[in-house]
Design a protein around this motif. Structure first.
Motif: not given
Ligand SMILES: O=C(O)C1=N[C@H](C(=O)O)C[C@H](O)C1
Ligand SMILES: NC(=O)C1=CN([C@@H]2O[C@H](COP(=O)(O)OP(=O)(O)OC[C@H]3O[C@@H](n4cnc5c(N)ncnc54)[C@H](OP(=O)(O)O)[C@@H]3O)[C@@H](O)[C@H]2O)C=CC1
Length: 263
Positions: A99, A125, A153, A157, A159, A162-164, A238
Motif C-alpha cells: 500500500t 485489499n 491495524h 504497519k 502507512d 491504510s490503503g483500504t 488475503f
Molecule cells: O498492513 C496491513 O496489514 C494491511 N494493509 C492493507 C491496507 O493498508 O489496507 C490491507 C489490509 O488492511 C492489511
C-alpha cells in the motif's frame, strides 16, 4: 503453469503468499526477492528443504536469471512503486498488495502497462469481504453522505491511513454528495482529534498489538445509523484474492486498480 516471483518473501504477507504459490497446483515459484536475505536458495529454510528456488537480493539479477509471468509484491511503501514499474518494464505482470501508492503513481503505472501491453493489479485489499465492504459502503453513501472510516491495524504497519481506507474513500467520493462533515465551527483542542480529512470525510487510524486488519465504515442519518465492518483475523484471508490476481493478470493487457475489477 504460471511462473511467479515473490518480492518481500520474508515479510508477514510475503511469507504467506510464498506458501500459497508453492501449494497452488497451477503456480510455479521461480524466484523470491529480499534485499536483506542471507539465504541463496529457499531450500535453506527448514519448511522448504525439498525445494529449489533461488533467492535474490537485487531485482536486476532476478530478471536476468529467471523467466516469470507474474510478480507478487508485498514489500514496503517506499519501494513498491519502483518494483511495480520495474516488473512492467520487464513485461512481468505485477500483482501488488503493498500500500501507500499516490493517485499519480497509480496513473503512471496504468499508462506504462498499456504501453507495455502487460497486465497488472494493484489491490489495496485482497480479502473478498473487504472488497464487498467497499462496494456496500459505496452504495450506502448515496443515501448517507455523513460517513467516517475507522481502520484498525497491527502496530507494525508503516502507512496511515491504510490503503483500504483510502480506496474506500476514493470509491465513495465518486458518488457522494459533496459535504464537509461536523460543525463548521468545530475546533480541535488536540491536533488530529477529528482524524484525516478526505474530501470532507474523516478517516481514523487505530494501531494496536493483537489486531490484524479491520475497518468499519460508519454512516449517520436522521435518527438512524449504519455500520459496515470487515475483519481479517488471519492473513490467509488475503490469499484467494492474490491467487485470483495471478491467474487473471496474465490474461490482461493493462494494469487495474482494485480487486473488484477482476471479480
Ligand atoms: O498492513 C496491513 O496489514 C494491511 N494493509 C492493507 C491496507 O493498508 O489496507 C490491507 C489490509 O488492511 C492489511
Ligand atoms: N493488499 C492487501 O490485501 C494487503 C496489503 N498489505 C500491505 O503489504 C505490505 C507488506 O505488509 P507486511 O507483510 O505486513 O509487511 P512486512 O514488514 O512484514 O514485510 C515487508 C517485507 O518487504 C521486505 N522488503 C523491503 N524492501 C524490499 C525490496 N526492495 N525488495 C523486496 N523486499 C523488500 C522487507 O524486508 P526487510 O525486513 O529485510 O527489510 C520485509 O520482509 C504493506 O504495505 C501492507 O500494507 C498487507 C496485508 C494485506
Amino acid at each position: 503453469m504460471i511462473k511467479i516471483v515473490v518480492a518481500g518473501f520474508k515479510g508477514r504477507m510475503g511469507a504467506t503468499a510464498t506458501k500459497m504459490v508453492i501449494e497452488h497446483e497451477r503456480f510455479e515459484l521461480v524466484g523470491v526477492l529480499d534485499p536483506h536475505a542471507q539465504e541463496k536458495n529457499l531450500s535453506e529454510i527448514s519448511d522448504y528443504q525439498e525445494l529449489n528456488v533461488p533467492v535474490f537480493k537485487e531485482k536486476e539479477t532476478l530478471v536476468k536469471s529467471v523467466v516469470a509471468d507474474a510478480w507478487i509484491d508485498f514489500t514496503i511503501p517506499k519501494v513498491a512503486y519502483e518494483n511495480t514499474y520495474f516488473a512492467l518494464e520487464n513485461k512481468i505482470a505485477p500483482v501488488v498488495g503493498t500500500t501507500g501508492f499516490t493517485e499519480e503513481q497509480v496513473a503512471s503505472l496504468i499508462k506504462l502497462s498499456k504501453a507495455q501491453k502487460t497486465g497488472g493489479l494493484i489491490a489495496p485489499n485482497f480479502a473478498i469481504g473487504a472488497v464487498l465492504m467497499m462496494e456496500f459502503a459505496t452504495k450506502a453513501v448515496q443515501y448517507f453522505p455523513d460517513v467516517e472510516i475507522i481502520e484498525l491495524h497491527h502496530d507494525n504497519k508503516l502507512d496511515a491511513p491504510s490503503g483500504t481506507a483510502v480506496k474506500t474513500a476514493e470509491m465513495m467520493e465518486e458518488v457522494r454528495a459533496k459535504k464537509a462533515q461536523g460543525n463548521p465551527d468545530e475546533k480541535e483542542t488536540i491536533k488530529g482529534a477529528r482524524g484525516a480529512d478526505y474530501e470532507g470525510m474523516r478517516i481514523h487510524s487505530v494501531r494496536l498489538p493483537g489486531l490484524i486488519a479491520h475497518q468499519q465504515v460508519q454512516f449517520g442519518g436522521t435518527g438512524e445509523g449504519l455500520t459496515i465492518r470487515h475483519d481479517s483475523y488471519d492473513r490467509a484471508s488475503f490469499m484467494s484474492g492474490v491467487a485470483l490476481g495471478c491467474e487473471k493478470v496474465v490474461e490482461l493487457k493493462e494494469l487495474v486498480y482494485g480487486l473488484e475489477n477482476l471479480l
